[in-house]
Design a protein around this motif. Structure first.
Motif, PDB file in Angstrom:
ATOM      1  N   GLU A  65       0.864  -1.177   0.000  1.00  0.00           N
ATOM      2  CA  GLU A  65       0.000   0.000   0.000  1.00  0.00           C
ATOM      3  C   GLU A  65       0.902   1.230   0.000  1.00  0.00           C
ATOM      4  N   TRP A  84      -5.653   0.242  -0.135  1.00  0.00           N
ATOM      5  CA  TRP A  84      -6.618  -0.741   0.340  1.00  0.00           C
ATOM      6  C   TRP A  84      -7.966  -0.067   0.425  1.00  0.00           C
ATOM      7  N   GLN A  85      -9.009  -0.759  -0.010  1.00  0.00           N
ATOM      8  CA  GLN A  85     -10.358  -0.207   0.089  1.00  0.00           C
ATOM      9  C   GLN A  85     -11.297  -1.267   0.632  1.00  0.00           C
ATOM     10  N   GLU A  86     -12.067  -0.890   1.627  1.00  0.00           N
ATOM     11  CA  GLU A  86     -13.005  -1.828   2.252  1.00  0.00           C
ATOM     12  C   GLU A  86     -14.156  -2.179   1.328  1.00  0.00           C
ATOM     13  N   GLU A  87     -14.675  -1.177   0.618  1.00  0.00           N
ATOM     14  CA  GLU A  87     -15.769  -1.457  -0.310  1.00  0.00           C
ATOM     15  C   GLU A  87     -15.655  -0.536  -1.512  1.00  0.00           C
ATOM     16  N   VAL A  88     -16.237  -0.939  -2.567  1.00  0.00           N
ATOM     17  CA  VAL A  88     -16.185  -0.166  -3.805  1.00  0.00           C
ATOM     18  C   VAL A  88     -17.575   0.414  -4.050  1.00  0.00           C
ATOM     19  N   ASP A  90     -19.391   3.333  -6.768  1.00  0.00           N
ATOM     20  CA  ASP A  90     -19.124   4.225  -7.886  1.00  0.00           C
ATOM     21  C   ASP A  90     -20.378   4.381  -8.733  1.00  0.00           C
ATOM     22  N   PRO A 103     -13.611  -6.212  -0.100  1.00  0.00           N
ATOM     23  CA  PRO A 103     -12.399  -5.506   0.293  1.00  0.00           C
ATOM     24  C   PRO A 103     -11.207  -5.990  -0.519  1.00  0.00           C
ATOM     25  N   ARG A 106      -6.412  -1.872  -4.447  1.00  0.00           N
ATOM     26  CA  ARG A 106      -6.810  -1.227  -5.684  1.00  0.00           C
ATOM     27  C   ARG A 106      -5.642  -0.399  -6.208  1.00  0.00           C
ATOM     28  N   LYS A 108      -5.063   3.258  -8.123  1.00  0.00           N
ATOM     29  CA  LYS A 108      -5.686   4.510  -8.544  1.00  0.00           C
ATOM     30  C   LYS A 108      -4.800   5.162  -9.598  1.00  0.00           C
ATOM     31  N   MET A 115     -10.042   4.762 -10.558  1.00  0.00           N
ATOM     32  CA  MET A 115      -9.570   3.577  -9.875  1.00  0.00           C
ATOM     33  C   MET A 115      -9.689   2.376 -10.785  1.00  0.00           C
TER      34      MET A 115
END
Length: 144
Positions: A65, A84-88, A90, A103, A106, A108, A115
């Motif tokens: 990360e 790091w992303q817990e949820e997406v 968009d 999770p 990702r 960017k 993303m």
């Protein structure tokens, strides 16, 4: 199974510390090389924790990360920030809101702000990170 390990950017010393452990309270620590007992630790209270993604770049370097990687796929040469992303969540091009609660790590696109999830690590090259090399993000924003 992915190897779980961390590094930390120490705000006080302005340096990256590798192979840190994490206390149950979420505080990164390391055992100094000159430690004489098993209870001697260095704690990093003012730091940013970064987890290893389990991926390696095209040269075998570990991807964490906070890393900035160059995507060499199809000569795009674009810069990507790893996070790091817990949820997406968009909006799609047709204006429909969608979420995927998956999770994960990702990438960017720095110069586009978009993303992406699917990047082949064989096309990536770690060129720095957002703490030791902040100019990578600034240069990308300036070139828009």
């Amino acid at each position: 199974m992915r190897e779980i390990k961390f590094r930390a950017w120490d705000e006080n010393s302005q340096e990256m510390i590798y192979e840190v452990g994490i206390t149950p309270e979420g505080i990164p620590y390391s055992i100094p090389e000159n430690a004489e007992g098993c209870d001697q630790f260095n704690y990093f209270l003012t730091c940013h924790k970064m987890q290893y993604t389990g991926l390696r770049d095209k040269y075998g370097r570990e991807i964490y990360e906070g890393d900035v990687v160059r995507n060499h796929r199809r000569y795009s040469n674009e810069l990507l920030e790893v996070f790091w992303q817990e949820e997406v969540a968009d909006y799609s091009s047709d204006g429909v809101y969608w979420t995927k609660e998956v999770p994960g790590f990702r990438f960017k696109r720095i110069n586009k702000g978009m993303m992406t999830v699917f990047v082949a690590n064989v096309d990536l090259e770690v060129i720095g990170n957002i703490y030791e090399d902040p100019e990578l993000q600034e240069a990308s924003h300036a070139s828009k």
